[in-house]
Design a protein around this motif. Structure first.
Motif, PDB file in Angstrom:
ATOM      1  N   LEU A 175       0.839  -1.207   0.000  1.00  0.00           N
ATOM      2  CA  LEU A 175       0.000   0.000   0.000  1.00  0.00           C
ATOM      3  C   LEU A 175       0.869   1.250   0.000  1.00  0.00           C
ATOM      4  O   LEU A 175       0.540   2.238  -0.676  1.00  0.00           O
ATOM      5  N   TYR A 176       1.963   1.207   0.723  1.00  0.00           N
ATOM      6  CA  TYR A 176       2.874   2.361   0.761  1.00  0.00           C
ATOM      7  C   TYR A 176       3.324   2.741  -0.648  1.00  0.00           C
ATOM      8  O   TYR A 176       3.272   3.917  -1.034  1.00  0.00           O
ATOM      9  N   TYR A 177       3.726   1.746  -1.434  1.00  0.00           N
ATOM     10  CA  TYR A 177       4.208   2.048  -2.777  1.00  0.00           C
ATOM     11  C   TYR A 177       3.065   2.420  -3.726  1.00  0.00           C
ATOM     12  O   TYR A 177       3.266   3.167  -4.684  1.00  0.00           O
ATOM     13  N   ARG A 178       1.870   1.903  -3.463  1.00  0.00           N
ATOM     14  CA  ARG A 178       0.716   2.302  -4.269  1.00  0.00           C
ATOM     15  C   ARG A 178       0.330   3.756  -4.011  1.00  0.00           C
ATOM     16  O   ARG A 178      -0.069   4.482  -4.916  1.00  0.00           O
ATOM     17  N   LEU A 179       0.438   4.172  -2.748  1.00  0.00           N
ATOM     18  CA  LEU A 179       0.094   5.552  -2.400  1.00  0.00           C
ATOM     19  C   LEU A 179       1.191   6.523  -2.821  1.00  0.00           C
ATOM     20  O   LEU A 179       0.925   7.676  -3.167  1.00  0.00           O
ATOM     21  N   ASN A 180       2.420   6.040  -2.806  1.00  0.00           N
ATOM     22  CA  ASN A 180       3.577   6.899  -2.997  1.00  0.00           C
ATOM     23  C   ASN A 180       3.991   7.019  -4.459  1.00  0.00           C
ATOM     24  O   ASN A 180       5.164   7.215  -4.765  1.00  0.00           O
ATOM     25  N   VAL A 181       3.028   6.909  -5.372  1.00  0.00           N
ATOM     26  CA  VAL A 181       3.332   7.103  -6.793  1.00  0.00           C
ATOM     27  C   VAL A 181       3.864   8.518  -7.004  1.00  0.00           C
ATOM     28  O   VAL A 181       4.881   8.750  -7.653  1.00  0.00           O
ATOM     29  N   ILE A 182       3.158   9.494  -6.438  1.00  0.00           N
ATOM     30  CA  ILE A 182       3.627  10.887  -6.446  1.00  0.00           C
ATOM     31  C   ILE A 182       3.633  11.363  -4.991  1.00  0.00           C
ATOM     32  O   ILE A 182       2.596  11.362  -4.332  1.00  0.00           O
ATOM     33  N   ASP A 183       4.798  11.707  -4.492  1.00  0.00           N
ATOM     34  CA  ASP A 183       4.872  12.194  -3.115  1.00  0.00           C
ATOM     35  C   ASP A 183       5.195  13.679  -3.110  1.00  0.00           C
ATOM     36  O   ASP A 183       5.994  14.158  -3.910  1.00  0.00           O
ATOM     37  N   ILE A 184       4.531  14.393  -2.224  1.00  0.00           N
ATOM     38  CA  ILE A 184       4.702  15.842  -2.106  1.00  0.00           C
ATOM     39  C   ILE A 184       5.044  16.158  -0.654  1.00  0.00           C
ATOM     40  O   ILE A 184       4.269  15.841   0.249  1.00  0.00           O
ATOM     41  N   LYS A 185       6.205  16.746  -0.433  1.00  0.00           N
ATOM     42  CA  LYS A 185       6.627  17.126   0.922  1.00  0.00           C
ATOM     43  C   LYS A 185       6.349  18.616   1.119  1.00  0.00           C
ATOM     44  O   LYS A 185       6.924  19.466   0.438  1.00  0.00           O
ATOM     45  N   VAL A 186       5.443  18.918   2.030  1.00  0.00           N
ATOM     46  CA  VAL A 186       5.076  20.313   2.295  1.00  0.00           C
ATOM     47  C   VAL A 186       6.017  20.882   3.359  1.00  0.00           C
ATOM     48  O   VAL A 186       6.118  20.313   4.448  1.00  0.00           O
ATOM     49  N   PRO A 187       6.709  21.978   3.087  1.00  0.00           N
ATOM     50  CA  PRO A 187       7.625  22.541   4.083  1.00  0.00           C
ATOM     51  C   PRO A 187       6.866  23.132   5.265  1.00  0.00           C
ATOM     52  O   PRO A 187       5.718  23.569   5.132  1.00  0.00           O
ATOM     53  N   SER A 188       7.508  23.122   6.409  1.00  0.00           N
ATOM     54  CA  SER A 188       6.924  23.753   7.593  1.00  0.00           C
ATOM     55  C   SER A 188       6.948  25.269   7.426  1.00  0.00           C
ATOM     56  O   SER A 188       7.678  25.803   6.581  1.00  0.00           O
TER      57      SER A 188
END
Length: 324
Positions: A175-188
């Protein structure tokens, strides 16, 4: 003491979806780029950074924007109810069920977007069922046998380290790899200090209009907002401005802010403001002499750079530096 109008607000742009910070600009550009594909998206970031706002932003830019955007917080619904909320159920599925059954959020979001907030809190059993939905675009309501087809885009968000959870067997690797097709890291917010004043001004005007209160903020107060670490990020800033619009008697100044910062924050913020001009000048002198001596290792060379006598340079070095 003057009220400052943000250049972003003067331009008519929404500061929630614009930024002067390079990292945040790249995040927004990525959101625009991926909006019209159906790939799953995983939004990562601390609590309060605006992950749900970003998910809505992606949906609003997509071809699904006229269709539903539905949110479920995986941490706020008891595990016993989570399955029925997501998948729905048929008539008589369990004691206390609605007599006509109920459609789940997955079906309700058909042809739209389903945002799964706090995905790291999803129980393992539910993770397997969500994986099936993503892989096959179908699901089975509670107490039913026949699967139902669905066309829904999944966007998930978390403030947890999902990869670490995978290693600890707390989150399914598939599931992790299915969800992580596009990952977006939002800065603090502390990583995008350029945006604090535009955001604060936006929230000030928004809440002034909302409550019918004419409220201003001083330059000194805005500077103080920039020096604070904002552990609660944008949500903390928004809530604080709303509170001050209501309670600050039409003008937000430094004293108003200091009353609402916690003791640790007060200590760290107060360090940003010297107690006097003399103290400020001494701090600059200390920093300059210390850095010069650390690099040059010679009172004569420090004297040459500062254009003072070697005797004075040596006195300053003794005052501010540890001599070996």
């Amino acid at each position: 003491m003057n009220n400052i109008q943000s250049p972003i607000l003067q331009s008519g742009r929404d500061p929630l979806f614009t930024s002067s910070n390079g990292t945040m600009q790249r995040v927004l550009q990525l959101c625009q780029k991926i909006s019209n594909v159906d790939s799953t998206v995983l939004i990562l970031g601390e609590s309060g950074t605006g992950k749900s706002v970003l998910a809505q932003y992606i949906h609003n830019l997509s071809s699904r924007k006229q269709r539903p955007f539905l949110t479920i917080n995986c941490a706020s619904i008891p595990e016993s109810l989570l399955e029925s909320e997501l998948f729905g159920y048929s008539v008589g599925a369990f004691t206390g069920a609605l007599k006509h059954g109920k459609i789940g959020l997955i079906e309700a979001a058909n042809h739209g977007t389903l945002f799964l907030d706090e995905i790291g809190e999803l129980p393992l059993q539910m993770q397997a069922k969500l994986l099936h939905v993503i892989q096959h675009q179908e699901y089975i309501p509670l107490r039913e046998i026949k699967p139902k087809k669905v066309n829904v885009r999944i966007i998930a968000a978390t403030n947890r380290d999902l990869y670490e959870m995978v290693i600890k067997k707390q989150f399914r690797e598939d599931l992790y790899y299915r969800l992580n097709v596009i990952d977006i890291k939002v800065p603090s917010l502390r990583e995008r200090t350029e945006d604090i004043i535009p955001l604060a001004t936006f929230f000030l005007l928004k809440n002034s209009s909302r409550f019918g209160i004419s409220c201003k903020i001083t330059e000194e107060a805005l500077h103080l907002l920039e020096t604070y670490s904002w552990p609660g990020n944008i949500r903390q800033l928004e809530n604080l401005i709303e509170k001050l619009v209501v309670t600050a008697d039409h003008l937000i100044d430094v004293q108003n802010l200091m009353e609402h910062f916690n003791p640790v924050a007060k200590a760290s913020v107060s360090q940003a403001f010297p107690s006097s001009l003399e103290a400020a000048m001494e701090e600059v002198e200390k920093k300059l002499v210390t850095e010069l001596y650390e690099n040059l290792k010679s009172s004569r060379k420090v004297a040459d750079v500062l254009k003072v006598s070697q005797t004075k340079a040596y006195r300053l070095i003794r005052k501010y530096c540890t001599l070996s």
